[in-house]
Scaffold this active site. Sequence first.
Site, PDB file in Angstrom:
ATOM      1  N   LYS A 239     -16.847  40.764 -42.071  1.00 48.45           N
ATOM      2  CA  LYS A 239     -18.294  40.996 -42.198  1.00 48.45           C
ATOM      3  C   LYS A 239     -18.573  42.492 -42.300  1.00 48.45           C
ATOM      4  O   LYS A 239     -18.114  43.269 -41.466  1.00 48.45           O
ATOM      5  CB  LYS A 239     -19.018  40.405 -40.990  1.00 48.45           C
ATOM      6  CG  LYS A 239     -20.503  40.773 -40.900  1.00 48.45           C
ATOM      7  CD  LYS A 239     -21.149  40.186 -39.637  1.00 48.45           C
ATOM      8  CE  LYS A 239     -22.576  40.712 -39.456  1.00 48.45           C
ATOM      9  NZ  LYS A 239     -23.217  40.220 -38.214  1.00 48.45           N
ATOM     10  N   ASP A 244     -27.701  46.475 -39.143  1.00 47.63           N
ATOM     11  CA  ASP A 244     -28.408  45.212 -38.984  1.00 47.63           C
ATOM     12  C   ASP A 244     -29.670  45.411 -38.146  1.00 47.63           C
ATOM     13  O   ASP A 244     -29.592  45.545 -36.928  1.00 47.63           O
ATOM     14  CB  ASP A 244     -27.484  44.171 -38.324  1.00 47.63           C
ATOM     15  CG  ASP A 244     -28.127  42.791 -38.253  1.00 47.63           C
ATOM     16  OD1 ASP A 244     -29.192  42.599 -38.882  1.00 47.63           O
ATOM     17  OD2 ASP A 244     -27.556  41.908 -37.574  1.00 47.63           O
ATOM     18  N   LYS A 251     -34.828  42.818 -34.577  1.00 44.17           N
ATOM     19  CA  LYS A 251     -34.166  42.917 -33.274  1.00 44.17           C
ATOM     20  C   LYS A 251     -35.004  43.753 -32.307  1.00 44.17           C
ATOM     21  O   LYS A 251     -35.884  44.504 -32.721  1.00 44.17           O
ATOM     22  CB  LYS A 251     -32.805  43.609 -33.445  1.00 44.17           C
ATOM     23  CG  LYS A 251     -31.741  42.770 -34.116  1.00 44.17           C
ATOM     24  CD  LYS A 251     -30.456  43.563 -34.218  1.00 44.17           C
ATOM     25  CE  LYS A 251     -29.355  42.764 -34.897  1.00 44.17           C
ATOM     26  NZ  LYS A 251     -28.869  41.631 -34.110  1.00 44.17           N
ATOM     27  N   ASP A 262     -22.006  46.798 -37.037  1.00 48.04           N
ATOM     28  CA  ASP A 262     -21.980  45.431 -37.557  1.00 48.04           C
ATOM     29  C   ASP A 262     -21.059  45.289 -38.779  1.00 48.04           C
ATOM     30  O   ASP A 262     -20.969  44.226 -39.377  1.00 48.04           O
ATOM     31  CB  ASP A 262     -23.413  44.978 -37.886  1.00 48.04           C
ATOM     32  CG  ASP A 262     -23.617  43.487 -37.657  1.00 48.04           C
ATOM     33  OD1 ASP A 262     -22.802  42.878 -36.943  1.00 48.04           O
ATOM     34  OD2 ASP A 262     -24.585  42.932 -38.217  1.00 48.04           O
ATOM     35  N   ASP A 321     -31.981  37.360 -38.920  1.00 48.31           N
ATOM     36  CA  ASP A 321     -30.986  38.082 -38.126  1.00 48.31           C
ATOM     37  C   ASP A 321     -29.642  37.350 -38.108  1.00 48.31           C
ATOM     38  O   ASP A 321     -28.633  37.920 -37.722  1.00 48.31           O
ATOM     39  CB  ASP A 321     -31.507  38.293 -36.690  1.00 48.31           C
ATOM     40  CG  ASP A 321     -30.703  39.332 -35.932  1.00 48.31           C
ATOM     41  OD1 ASP A 321     -29.927  40.063 -36.579  1.00 48.31           O
ATOM     42  OD2 ASP A 321     -30.835  39.405 -34.699  1.00 48.31           O
ATOM     43  N   GLU A 323     -27.631  36.834 -40.419  1.00 45.93           N
ATOM     44  CA  GLU A 323     -27.270  37.190 -41.795  1.00 45.93           C
ATOM     45  C   GLU A 323     -25.758  37.248 -42.016  1.00 45.93           C
ATOM     46  O   GLU A 323     -25.297  37.083 -43.136  1.00 45.93           O
ATOM     47  CB  GLU A 323     -27.898  38.549 -42.164  1.00 45.93           C
ATOM     48  CG  GLU A 323     -27.093  39.785 -41.755  1.00 45.93           C
ATOM     49  CD  GLU A 323     -26.900  39.934 -40.252  1.00 45.93           C
ATOM     50  OE1 GLU A 323     -27.713  39.374 -39.492  1.00 45.93           O
ATOM     51  OE2 GLU A 323     -25.934  40.588 -39.826  1.00 45.93           O
ATOM     52  N   ARG A 325     -23.365  35.202 -41.157  1.00 42.09           N
ATOM     53  CA  ARG A 325     -22.820  33.934 -41.649  1.00 42.09           C
ATOM     54  C   ARG A 325     -23.204  33.688 -43.109  1.00 42.09           C
ATOM     55  O   ARG A 325     -22.517  32.966 -43.813  1.00 42.09           O
ATOM     56  CB  ARG A 325     -23.282  32.790 -40.736  1.00 42.09           C
ATOM     57  CG  ARG A 325     -24.756  32.526 -40.751  1.00 42.09           C
ATOM     58  CD  ARG A 325     -25.246  31.814 -39.490  1.00 42.09           C
ATOM     59  NE  ARG A 325     -25.121  32.664 -38.297  1.00 42.09           N
ATOM     60  CZ  ARG A 325     -25.520  32.324 -37.074  1.00 42.09           C
ATOM     61  NH1 ARG A 325     -26.040  31.144 -36.854  1.00 42.09           N
ATOM     62  NH2 ARG A 325     -25.375  33.149 -36.057  1.00 42.09           N
TER      63      ARG A 325
END
Length: 473
Positions: A239, A244, A251, A262, A321, A323, A325
Site C-alpha cells: 500500500k 492519508d 480523520k 501510510d 478513509d 482507501e 483496501r
Amino acid sequence: MKVLFAPDLAKRKASELLLLPFWEGVTPAAQWSGLKLSPPVDFSGKAGEVCLHYPEKGLDEPRIACIGLGKKGAASDEQIRRAYAEAVKLALTKKIQKITVVPAIGFIAPVIEAVLLANYAFVVRKEAPPLLEEIQWIGVEPAQFQPIYTLIQGVHFARDLTNGNADDVNPRMLADTAKELLKQNRHLKGKVLDKKQIEAEGMGLFLAVNRASALDPFLIEVSYFGNPKSKEHIVLVGKGITYDTGGLSIKTTEGMSTMKADMAAAATVLATVKVAAELGLKVNITALAPVTENVIGSKSYKPGDVYRSMSGKTVEIFSTDAEGRLILADALTYAQKYLKPTCLIDLATLVGGTVIALGDDFSALYATEKKLAAALLAAADQTGERVWEMPLVEEYSEALKSDIADLRNSGWKEASSIRAALFLKEFVDTVPWAHLDIAGPAFLPKPKYYNPTKGTGYGVRLLVSFLQSRARA
Ligand code: ZN
Ligand code: ZN
C-alpha cells in the site's frame, strides 16, 4: 561508516567503547579473564541489562559496555539483538562514535543486525545527533558481515522513505525512486504506469482514491528474476498512500498525525526487491505498489457513491478513509492479470483495529494457505519481526454486502481487521495469498528495542528471510 575487522581481542585497535557480552550467573571476571576485568558488583548479566564500566587500568578503551545476555543456553536471537541494541543506544546518548563489538559466541548474525539497526536516526534538527562512524568487529569475517549490511541498508532505505515529509515522499518521488533502482541494478526489471495507463486498465477504485489530489497516481512494478528456470513468482503488493487525510471521511487531528507513514508498506516491498537483487537470492519476485495521496478537494470521491474496480466488481463507498483496501484491490487484480503469481502477499498499514488488537509488536497475518502462513511465521521467528495469524472468518463476509453494489468498503465496528482482509480476499482468485496488516509495527511513537522512533522499515527482514527459505526449498 568505517568498518574494521579483527580476528581476536588481542589484535584489536583501541576505540572509544568496547561492547562486551556477559552471561548471567557466571562470575563476570571469569568470563573475560584475559582482560583482567573487575566489572561493577551490581551487574548481574540479566538479559538486556547494560552497564557502563570505566576500568582504571589495563585496558586500551576508556570504557566498556557490559551487556547482559541472560542465562547461557536460554538466550534467543531476539533477546541478543535487544541486548546489544541497548548498548548501542547508550553509546549514542554519550555521543560515542567509535566502538568495538565482541559478539556473543554463536550469535554473530543477530549481533550485527542489532548494532546496524540501532545505529539510525531520522532527526530534522539544526544539529543532527552523531551516529557511530566506526565499528570494529571482533571474530567476524567480512563475508559474514557484508550480506547483513546489505540487508540492513535496505531496512534504512525503507525507514528513510517512511520518515520523509509527505510533500517530499509523494507519488512521483516514489516512482522516481523505483526508476532509480532499475537504473542502479541491471538485474532489476520493471516499469511505472502513469495515470493514463492506470485509466486504460480500468482501475476505478485506485482512481477514485486519487481524484481529489493535485498529484497523479502511479503503479510501480519492480521485478527481480533470480531463478529464471523456476516458474515460481512471488508478487509482493505494498500500500502506497503517501498521505492519508481520510478524504471526506476526514480523520481526527491525532489520527492524521502519523499518516505520512501510510506508504510504509510500499517502501517495504521496494526495499525487499532491492535487497533480494543485491544478495542475488535464487527467487523470482515482483514488488508492486499503487501510490497516491488520499486528500480532500472539490473532486473528492464520496461516501454513498459506487465505483467499479478493475476486476469488474462494484464497491459502494461507506468511508473514504478505508482507501487502502481500494487501491490494493485493483493492484491485486492487476497482479493476477499480468504477473502470473504463484504466491501473492500484500502488506498494508490498513486498519486501526489491528493495532488495538495486537499493539505495535505484531503485524496481523491472514492467509489462504497453511504452508504460506507457516513460512511467514517461521520468518517472523527468525527475524524478531513478529506476526500473529488471525482467522479469515467467512461468516463475517455478510457485513461486506451492499444493497446496490457487489461490496461496500467498510461500515462495521467489530472485527474491522478481519473484515478488511475479507474485503481484499474478494479480489483474489485461487492463488495462495497472504495479507499482512503492518499498521502497528511500521511506525512507532517512541524508540523500541533496535527500532528508532517513527519509521521502522518493518517487514524487510521478515520478507527477505521468507524469500531465503523459498530459495532453499
Ligand atoms: Zn484511510
Ligand atoms: Zn490509509
